[in-house]
Scaffold this motif. Structure first.
Motif, PDB file in Angstrom:
ATOM      1  N   ARG A  16       0.837  -1.208   0.000  1.00  0.00           N
ATOM      2  CA  ARG A  16       0.000   0.000   0.000  1.00  0.00           C
ATOM      3  C   ARG A  16       0.869   1.254   0.000  1.00  0.00           C
ATOM      4  O   ARG A  16       0.611   2.202  -0.764  1.00  0.00           O
ATOM      5  CB  ARG A  16      -0.924   0.027   1.215  1.00  0.00           C
ATOM      6  CG  ARG A  16      -1.779   1.304   1.294  1.00  0.00           C
ATOM      7  CD  ARG A  16      -2.469   1.455   2.633  1.00  0.00           C
ATOM      8  NE  ARG A  16      -1.539   1.502   3.745  1.00  0.00           N
ATOM      9  CZ  ARG A  16      -0.820   2.579   4.080  1.00  0.00           C
ATOM     10  NH1 ARG A  16      -0.912   3.695   3.373  1.00  0.00           N
ATOM     11  NH2 ARG A  16      -0.006   2.546   5.114  1.00  0.00           N
ATOM     12  N   TYR A  17       1.892   1.260   0.824  1.00  0.00           N
ATOM     13  CA  TYR A  17       2.765   2.436   0.906  1.00  0.00           C
ATOM     14  C   TYR A  17       3.421   2.708  -0.441  1.00  0.00           C
ATOM     15  O   TYR A  17       3.466   3.851  -0.911  1.00  0.00           O
ATOM     16  CB  TYR A  17       3.829   2.234   1.986  1.00  0.00           C
ATOM     17  CG  TYR A  17       4.662   3.471   2.234  1.00  0.00           C
ATOM     18  CD1 TYR A  17       4.234   4.443   3.124  1.00  0.00           C
ATOM     19  CD2 TYR A  17       5.857   3.678   1.557  1.00  0.00           C
ATOM     20  CE1 TYR A  17       4.988   5.592   3.351  1.00  0.00           C
ATOM     21  CE2 TYR A  17       6.621   4.819   1.764  1.00  0.00           C
ATOM     22  CZ  TYR A  17       6.174   5.770   2.668  1.00  0.00           C
ATOM     23  OH  TYR A  17       6.923   6.907   2.879  1.00  0.00           O
ATOM     24  N   GLU A  20       0.936   4.134  -3.024  1.00  0.00           N
ATOM     25  CA  GLU A  20       0.500   5.508  -2.794  1.00  0.00           C
ATOM     26  C   GLU A  20       1.562   6.529  -3.177  1.00  0.00           C
ATOM     27  O   GLU A  20       1.304   7.740  -3.145  1.00  0.00           O
ATOM     28  CB  GLU A  20       0.095   5.703  -1.334  1.00  0.00           C
ATOM     29  CG  GLU A  20      -1.191   4.971  -0.965  1.00  0.00           C
ATOM     30  CD  GLU A  20      -1.568   5.138   0.489  1.00  0.00           C
ATOM     31  OE1 GLU A  20      -0.687   5.555   1.277  1.00  0.00           O
ATOM     32  OE2 GLU A  20      -2.722   4.848   0.832  1.00  0.00           O
ATOM     33  N   LYS A  21       2.756   6.058  -3.526  1.00  0.00           N
ATOM     34  CA  LYS A  21       3.851   6.949  -3.906  1.00  0.00           C
ATOM     35  C   LYS A  21       4.058   6.869  -5.413  1.00  0.00           C
ATOM     36  O   LYS A  21       4.657   5.925  -5.921  1.00  0.00           O
ATOM     37  CB  LYS A  21       5.148   6.552  -3.177  1.00  0.00           C
ATOM     38  CG  LYS A  21       5.029   6.507  -1.662  1.00  0.00           C
ATOM     39  CD  LYS A  21       4.720   7.881  -1.081  1.00  0.00           C
ATOM     40  CE  LYS A  21       4.625   7.823   0.443  1.00  0.00           C
ATOM     41  NZ  LYS A  21       4.260   9.135   1.027  1.00  0.00           N
ATOM     42  N   SER A  22       3.556   7.880  -6.129  1.00  0.00           N
ATOM     43  CA  SER A  22       3.632   7.846  -7.592  1.00  0.00           C
ATOM     44  C   SER A  22       5.061   7.976  -8.107  1.00  0.00           C
ATOM     45  O   SER A  22       5.296   7.767  -9.301  1.00  0.00           O
ATOM     46  CB  SER A  22       2.750   8.942  -8.190  1.00  0.00           C
ATOM     47  OG  SER A  22       3.168  10.226  -7.752  1.00  0.00           O
ATOM     48  N   ARG A  50      -1.700   0.130  -4.215  1.00  0.00           N
ATOM     49  CA  ARG A  50      -2.283   1.034  -3.223  1.00  0.00           C
ATOM     50  C   ARG A  50      -3.524   0.431  -2.560  1.00  0.00           C
ATOM     51  O   ARG A  50      -3.933   0.853  -1.476  1.00  0.00           O
ATOM     52  CB  ARG A  50      -2.630   2.370  -3.877  1.00  0.00           C
ATOM     53  CG  ARG A  50      -3.753   2.296  -4.886  1.00  0.00           C
ATOM     54  CD  ARG A  50      -3.914   3.618  -5.634  1.00  0.00           C
ATOM     55  NE  ARG A  50      -4.070   4.724  -4.711  1.00  0.00           N
ATOM     56  CZ  ARG A  50      -3.773   5.997  -5.008  1.00  0.00           C
ATOM     57  NH1 ARG A  50      -3.305   6.291  -6.200  1.00  0.00           N
ATOM     58  NH2 ARG A  50      -3.962   6.943  -4.125  1.00  0.00           N
ATOM     59  N   ASP A  51      -4.148  -0.567  -3.183  1.00  0.00           N
ATOM     60  CA  ASP A  51      -5.369  -1.183  -2.656  1.00  0.00           C
ATOM     61  C   ASP A  51      -5.097  -2.387  -1.752  1.00  0.00           C
ATOM     62  O   ASP A  51      -6.038  -3.057  -1.313  1.00  0.00           O
ATOM     63  CB  ASP A  51      -6.267  -1.640  -3.811  1.00  0.00           C
ATOM     64  CG  ASP A  51      -6.778  -0.486  -4.649  1.00  0.00           C
ATOM     65  OD1 ASP A  51      -6.990   0.606  -4.085  1.00  0.00           O
ATOM     66  OD2 ASP A  51      -6.966  -0.668  -5.870  1.00  0.00           O
ATOM     67  N   TRP A 229      -4.393   8.258 -12.090  1.00  0.00           N
ATOM     68  CA  TRP A 229      -3.051   7.694 -12.136  1.00  0.00           C
ATOM     69  C   TRP A 229      -2.381   7.903 -13.496  1.00  0.00           C
ATOM     70  O   TRP A 229      -1.146   7.850 -13.581  1.00  0.00           O
ATOM     71  CB  TRP A 229      -3.061   6.204 -11.761  1.00  0.00           C
ATOM     72  CG  TRP A 229      -3.642   5.280 -12.781  1.00  0.00           C
ATOM     73  CD1 TRP A 229      -4.913   4.798 -12.835  1.00  0.00           C
ATOM     74  CD2 TRP A 229      -2.960   4.714 -13.906  1.00  0.00           C
ATOM     75  NE1 TRP A 229      -5.069   3.975 -13.918  1.00  0.00           N
ATOM     76  CE2 TRP A 229      -3.885   3.905 -14.585  1.00  0.00           C
ATOM     77  CE3 TRP A 229      -1.659   4.807 -14.392  1.00  0.00           C
ATOM     78  CZ2 TRP A 229      -3.543   3.202 -15.739  1.00  0.00           C
ATOM     79  CZ3 TRP A 229      -1.319   4.107 -15.537  1.00  0.00           C
ATOM     80  CH2 TRP A 229      -2.261   3.316 -16.201  1.00  0.00           C
ATOM     81  N   ASP A 232      -0.353  10.760 -13.046  1.00  0.00           N
ATOM     82  CA  ASP A 232       0.826  10.367 -12.267  1.00  0.00           C
ATOM     83  C   ASP A 232       1.880   9.728 -13.165  1.00  0.00           C
ATOM     84  O   ASP A 232       3.079   9.992 -13.021  1.00  0.00           O
ATOM     85  CB  ASP A 232       0.434   9.370 -11.170  1.00  0.00           C
ATOM     86  CG  ASP A 232      -0.415   9.984 -10.070  1.00  0.00           C
ATOM     87  OD1 ASP A 232      -0.363  11.223  -9.913  1.00  0.00           O
ATOM     88  OD2 ASP A 232      -1.107   9.231  -9.374  1.00  0.00           O
TER      89      ASP A 232
END
Length: 275
Positions: A16-17, A20-22, A50-51, A229, A232
């Protein structure tokens, strides 16, 4: 969401971490895996890291048939499942990170770039198509380089492995920080790339598989119908290019390879899951 996990909680947390960082992955890009005896848990095709804590995104596979999910959960194993199965380490992380891509898209690696690769104990794999070709290339190089912590994948990204997921992830963050320090962003190049868009800026040439596969959406990244995204991905590609600066120093995917990726059923499936 309360998931009945059959894998370590840290796999979800770090996934997840990362997701969340594009600057590390964009949308469905990148993947993470964990091995438990003969079972391998790898991110499903089209799923987003991220999910990881809110929905089940991992498929259970075996090395003997890495593209077949062993669970009846409607998930399809990642294109890179064989890559994960081919690496004997317990944990594997594969990223499309800005720093890694910026090194991977250079026609020639200068001494400063090679010093970073040596410092982080990485090998280099020339571009190979994602999936079976890339996995075979990695497996053949593992035999002669057992001490390596990972590979820089030309025109693609980076893969790293080990027995402690936190240590692998921390090392990758330090790698990204080192690249950004040694090769700061050329602001003029970044501004121009973001103004024109990555496709126009590079004259319709592609630098990574995701760039080729999602090229139609990247023609108009701010189009309201695109998922966030995509923006992103456009920003990440522009940042990677701006770390290189001079466009004449870039190494592009061959046109035929880009066309093959765009028409590959496995990539079309991943695209349908996210557009």
């Amino acid at each position: 969401m309360n998931l009945k996990r059959k894998w370590p909680l840290e796999l979800d947390q770090i996934s997840r971490y990362i997701g969340e960082k594009s600057d590390l992955v964009q949308g469905p890009g990148g993947n993470v895996s964990w091995k438990d005896g003969e079972d391998i848990w790898v991110k499903a095709s089209g799923a987003q890291l991220r999910d990881a804590e809110s929905k089940p995104i991992f498929c259970r596979i075996r090395k003997t048939d890495p593209y077949k999910s062993l669970d009846d959960n409607q998930l399809r194993p990642s294109i890179e499942s064989l890559l994960h199965a081919s690496i004997p380490a317990t944990f594997v992380i594969h990223l499309h990170s800005i720093g890694a891509v910026s090194l991977a898209i250079r026609e020639n690696l200068e001494s400063k770039a090679r010093s970073i690769i040596t410092e982080f104990n990485l090998g280099i794999i020339p571009y190979l198509r994602p999936g079976k070709e890339l996995a075979k290339g990695i497996e053949s190089n593992l035999d002669a380089n057992k001490a390596l912590n990972g590979f820089l994948l030309q025109n693609h990204g980076i893969v790293a492995w080990g027995e402690d997921l936190t240590i692998i992830f921390d090392s990758l963050l330090k790698f990204e920080s080192k690249v950004a320090t040694v090769f700061p962003i050329k602001r003029e190049n970044l501004n121009e790339c973001e103004e024109f868009g990555i496709n126009k800026y590079l004259g319709g040439k592609y630098i990574t598989p995701d760039h080729a596969v999602f090229s139609d959406q990247l023609n108009h990244p701010l189009f309201a119908g695109n998922p966030n995204w995509i923006r992103d991905l456009c920003k990440a590609l522009c940042k990677s290019v701006s770390l290189v600066g001079d466009k004449t120093l870039l190494k592009f995917l061959p046109f035929e390879e880009a066309l093959t990726l765009q028409n590959w059923e496995a990539e079309k499936f991943r695209k349908r899951q996210n557009i």
